[in-house]
Design a protein around this motif. Structure first.
Motif, PDB file in Angstrom:
ATOM      1  N   ILE A 113       0.816  -1.212   0.000  1.00  0.00           N
ATOM      2  CA  ILE A 113       0.000   0.000   0.000  1.00  0.00           C
ATOM      3  C   ILE A 113       0.853   1.266   0.000  1.00  0.00           C
ATOM      4  O   ILE A 113       0.363   2.344  -0.325  1.00  0.00           O
ATOM      5  N   ALA A 114       2.124   1.136   0.345  1.00  0.00           N
ATOM      6  CA  ALA A 114       3.025   2.288   0.254  1.00  0.00           C
ATOM      7  C   ALA A 114       3.107   2.776  -1.188  1.00  0.00           C
ATOM      8  O   ALA A 114       3.174   3.984  -1.445  1.00  0.00           O
ATOM      9  N   SER A 115       3.107   1.846  -2.126  1.00  0.00           N
ATOM     10  CA  SER A 115       3.171   2.208  -3.541  1.00  0.00           C
ATOM     11  C   SER A 115       1.944   3.008  -3.952  1.00  0.00           C
ATOM     12  O   SER A 115       2.049   4.032  -4.641  1.00  0.00           O
ATOM     13  N   ASP A 116       0.764   2.553  -3.527  1.00  0.00           N
ATOM     14  CA  ASP A 116      -0.475   3.268  -3.849  1.00  0.00           C
ATOM     15  C   ASP A 116      -0.462   4.669  -3.245  1.00  0.00           C
ATOM     16  O   ASP A 116      -0.884   5.641  -3.877  1.00  0.00           O
ATOM     17  N   TYR A 117       0.028   4.769  -2.005  1.00  0.00           N
ATOM     18  CA  TYR A 117       0.056   6.062  -1.321  1.00  0.00           C
ATOM     19  C   TYR A 117       0.985   7.040  -2.038  1.00  0.00           C
ATOM     20  O   TYR A 117       0.624   8.195  -2.285  1.00  0.00           O
ATOM     21  N   LEU A 118       2.184   6.596  -2.369  1.00  0.00           N
ATOM     22  CA  LEU A 118       3.161   7.480  -3.003  1.00  0.00           C
ATOM     23  C   LEU A 118       2.723   7.896  -4.404  1.00  0.00           C
ATOM     24  O   LEU A 118       3.032   8.999  -4.856  1.00  0.00           O
ATOM     25  N   GLU A 119       2.006   7.021  -5.080  1.00  0.00           N
ATOM     26  CA  GLU A 119       1.517   7.355  -6.410  1.00  0.00           C
ATOM     27  C   GLU A 119       0.549   8.534  -6.353  1.00  0.00           C
ATOM     28  O   GLU A 119       0.453   9.316  -7.298  1.00  0.00           O
ATOM     29  N   LYS A 120      -0.137   8.679  -5.215  1.00  0.00           N
ATOM     30  CA  LYS A 120      -1.090   9.780  -5.036  1.00  0.00           C
ATOM     31  C   LYS A 120      -0.461  10.977  -4.323  1.00  0.00           C
ATOM     32  O   LYS A 120      -1.101  12.030  -4.201  1.00  0.00           O
ATOM     33  N   ASN A 121       0.761  10.814  -3.835  1.00  0.00           N
ATOM     34  CA  ASN A 121       1.427  11.885  -3.072  1.00  0.00           C
ATOM     35  C   ASN A 121       2.857  12.076  -3.576  1.00  0.00           C
ATOM     36  O   ASN A 121       3.822  12.004  -2.806  1.00  0.00           O
ATOM     37  N   THR A 122       2.978  12.330  -4.863  1.00  0.00           N
ATOM     38  CA  THR A 122       4.306  12.436  -5.471  1.00  0.00           C
ATOM     39  C   THR A 122       5.094  13.647  -4.971  1.00  0.00           C
ATOM     40  O   THR A 122       6.315  13.695  -5.137  1.00  0.00           O
ATOM     41  N   ASP A 123       4.412  14.609  -4.352  1.00  0.00           N
ATOM     42  CA  ASP A 123       5.141  15.761  -3.816  1.00  0.00           C
ATOM     43  C   ASP A 123       6.124  15.336  -2.730  1.00  0.00           C
ATOM     44  O   ASP A 123       7.147  16.002  -2.511  1.00  0.00           O
ATOM     45  N   LEU A 124       5.845  14.216  -2.056  1.00  0.00           N
ATOM     46  CA  LEU A 124       6.774  13.716  -1.044  1.00  0.00           C
ATOM     47  C   LEU A 124       8.063  13.218  -1.692  1.00  0.00           C
ATOM     48  O   LEU A 124       9.151  13.345  -1.121  1.00  0.00           O
ATOM     49  N   LEU A 125       7.951  12.678  -2.891  1.00  0.00           N
ATOM     50  CA  LEU A 125       9.142  12.249  -3.627  1.00  0.00           C
ATOM     51  C   LEU A 125       9.976  13.462  -4.025  1.00  0.00           C
ATOM     52  O   LEU A 125      11.213  13.404  -4.020  1.00  0.00           O
ATOM     53  N   ASP A 126       9.306  14.558  -4.353  1.00  0.00           N
ATOM     54  CA  ASP A 126      10.021  15.797  -4.674  1.00  0.00           C
ATOM     55  C   ASP A 126      10.868  16.240  -3.482  1.00  0.00           C
ATOM     56  O   ASP A 126      12.014  16.685  -3.637  1.00  0.00           O
ATOM     57  N   ILE A 127      10.298  16.108  -2.276  1.00  0.00           N
ATOM     58  CA  ILE A 127      11.019  16.492  -1.060  1.00  0.00           C
ATOM     59  C   ILE A 127      12.226  15.587  -0.840  1.00  0.00           C
ATOM     60  O   ILE A 127      13.325  16.055  -0.509  1.00  0.00           O
ATOM     61  N   LEU A 128      12.038  14.285  -1.025  1.00  0.00           N
ATOM     62  CA  LEU A 128      13.135  13.339  -0.810  1.00  0.00           C
ATOM     63  C   LEU A 128      14.287  13.600  -1.774  1.00  0.00           C
ATOM     64  O   LEU A 128      15.459  13.579  -1.381  1.00  0.00           O
ATOM     65  N   ILE A 129      13.974  13.841  -3.032  1.00  0.00           N
ATOM     66  CA  ILE A 129      15.024  14.081  -4.027  1.00  0.00           C
ATOM     67  C   ILE A 129      15.770  15.373  -3.717  1.00  0.00           C
ATOM     68  O   ILE A 129      17.006  15.417  -3.730  1.00  0.00           O
ATOM     69  N   ALA A 130      15.020  16.426  -3.406  1.00  0.00           N
ATOM     70  CA  ALA A 130      15.646  17.715  -3.084  1.00  0.00           C
ATOM     71  C   ALA A 130      16.472  17.638  -1.812  1.00  0.00           C
ATOM     72  O   ALA A 130      17.310  18.510  -1.548  1.00  0.00           O
ATOM     73  N   GLY A 131      16.270  16.589  -1.027  1.00  0.00           N
ATOM     74  CA  GLY A 131      17.030  16.423   0.206  1.00  0.00           C
ATOM     75  C   GLY A 131      18.526  16.342  -0.014  1.00  0.00           C
ATOM     76  O   GLY A 131      19.312  16.641   0.897  1.00  0.00           O
ATOM     77  N   TYR A 132      18.953  15.954  -1.217  1.00  0.00           N
ATOM     78  CA  TYR A 132      20.390  15.895  -1.499  1.00  0.00           C
ATOM     79  C   TYR A 132      21.034  17.279  -1.465  1.00  0.00           C
ATOM     80  O   TYR A 132      22.257  17.396  -1.414  1.00  0.00           O
ATOM     81  N   GLU A 133      20.218  18.318  -1.486  1.00  0.00           N
ATOM     82  CA  GLU A 133      20.741  19.681  -1.439  1.00  0.00           C
ATOM     83  C   GLU A 133      20.908  20.176  -0.007  1.00  0.00           C
ATOM     84  O   GLU A 133      21.372  21.287   0.222  1.00  0.00           O
ATOM     85  N   ASN A 134      20.518  19.342   0.958  1.00  0.00           N
ATOM     86  CA  ASN A 134      20.628  19.685   2.376  1.00  0.00           C
ATOM     87  C   ASN A 134      21.620  18.729   3.029  1.00  0.00           C
ATOM     88  O   ASN A 134      21.345  17.536   3.165  1.00  0.00           O
ATOM     89  N   THR A 135      22.761  19.243   3.423  1.00  0.00           N
ATOM     90  CA  THR A 135      23.828  18.395   3.959  1.00  0.00           C
ATOM     91  C   THR A 135      23.369  17.557   5.147  1.00  0.00           C
ATOM     92  O   THR A 135      23.746  16.389   5.286  1.00  0.00           O
ATOM     93  N   ASP A 136      22.548  18.134   6.017  1.00  0.00           N
ATOM     94  CA  ASP A 136      22.108  17.423   7.216  1.00  0.00           C
ATOM     95  C   ASP A 136      21.084  16.337   6.919  1.00  0.00           C
ATOM     96  O   ASP A 136      20.971  15.360   7.664  1.00  0.00           O
TER      97      ASP A 136
END
Length: 257
Positions: A113-136
Motif C-alpha cells: 500500500i506504500a506504492s499506492d500512497y506514493l503514487e497519489k502523493n508524489t510531492d513527497l518524492l520531490d522532497i526526498l530528491i531535493a534532500g540531497y541539497e541539504n547536507t544534514d
C-alpha cells in the motif's frame, strides 16, 4: 503569511500495545507543533520501529506490522515524518528513516500500500530528491528514496520528471558521502525496474547520454568519474539481460571500462 499544518493525535492499538501517532489535521495559519509534541513524536517513532523490527525480547509480529502499516498510511503519518524530519534530533531521524524504509516492504492483503500512497502523493518524492541539497538531511532522505524506488510507479515518476536531471549534479557534490549516496540512488533507479528503464532510455537517449558523458564521464574530478563508472555499469546489466536497447547503448556500455 506562512501556511502550517496543524496536527492531531490519534491512538492506535497494535497487538495489545497503545501507540499514540501524530497525523495531519486541517490546515491553519498557526503551528501547533510544540516541543512537547516533538518529544511525543520521537517516543512514538521508537515504538513504531520496535513493532516493525522487533527487539531483543521479541520478533516482529506480521499481524501487528500489517495493522500498523494500514493505519500509518491511512492517517497520513508518512507525510508527517518526511516533512518534520529536519526538526527532529539525530537519533529520531535515524528511527524515522528506518520506519519509512521498512514500511515500503510491508504488505496488507498482499498489496504494497506504500506504492499506492506514493503514487497519489508524489510531492513527497520531490522532497526526498531535493534532500540531497541539504547536507544534514541528504543521507536520511537518500535511504528513504532508495526504498521508495522499489515501487515501479515511483521509479517511473522520477525518471519521467525533471528531477532525473538533478542527479547529474548531485553526483558531483563536494561532500563524498552525499555524492556517493546520490550515485547509489541513481544506479538503483536505473536497475530496479528494467522494462521501465529500457523504455525511458529508448525515448531519452540523446540528452541523457550527452549529460552523462559531459558532466560525469568527462569530469575533471577523479571521484566523479569513478562514481559515473559505477553508475555506467548499469548498462551492462541491460546487456546481460538481453534488453532490447539500441546499438548506441551497446557501444556506450562497452566504453565504460
Amino acid at each position: 503569511m506562512v501556511l502550517y499544518l496543524s496536527l492531531i493525535c490519534f491512538n492506535l492499538f497494535v497487538h495489545g500495545r497503545r501507540i499514540a501517532l501524530l497525523s495531519f489535521g486541517e490546515c491553519s495559519y498557526k503551528s501547533v507543533m510544540n516541543m512537547h509534541q516533538m518529544a511525543d513524536l520521537a517516543k512514538n517513532t521508537r515504538e513504531l520501529k520496535s513493532i516493525l523490527y522487533g527487539n531483543s525480547e521479541s520478533e516482529p509480529v506480521p499481524e501487528a506490522c500489517a495493522q500498523l502499516t494500514q493505519e500509518f498510511f491511512r492517517e497520513n503519518t508518512l507525510r508527517l515524518l518526511i516533512i518534520c524530519l529536519p526538526k527532529l534530533n539525530l537519533e529520531t531521524r535515524k528511527d524515522a528513516t528506518q520506519v519509512v524504509a521498512n514500511l515500503q516492504r510491508q504488505q496488507v492483503n498482499s498489496r504494497l500500500i506504500a506504492s499506492d500512497y506514493l503514487e497519489k502523493n508524489t510531492d513527497l518524492l520531490d522532497i526526498l530528491i531535493a534532500g540531497y541539497e541539504n547536507t544534514d538531511m541528504a543521507l536520511h532522505y537518500g535511504v528513504m528514496l532508495k526504498e521508495c524506488i522499489r515501487h515501479q510507479s515511483v521509479a517511473r515518476y522520477v525518471l519521467e520528471s525533471p528531477h532525473v536531471k538533478k542527479f547529474f549534479d548531485y553526483i558531483q557534490l563536494p561532500n563524498f558521502d552525499i555524492s556517493a549516496d546520490a550515485a547509489a540512488t541513481f544506479k538503483e533507479l536505473l536497475t530496479r525496474h528494467k522494462s521501465t528503464v529500457a523504455e525511458f532510455l529508448s525515448k531519452n537517449y540523446d540528452w541523457f547520454f550527452a549529460e552523462f558523458n559531459s558532466k560525469l564521464l568527462e569530469s575533471t574530478n577523479y571521484i566523479t568519474r569513478r562514481q559515473s563508472i559505477k553508475v555506467g555499469e548499469t548498462f551492462d546489466i541491460f546487456l546481460d539481460q538481453s534488453m532490447k536497447l539500441s546499438s548506441r547503448h551497446l557501444n556506450l556500455g562497452k566504453g565504460l571500462h
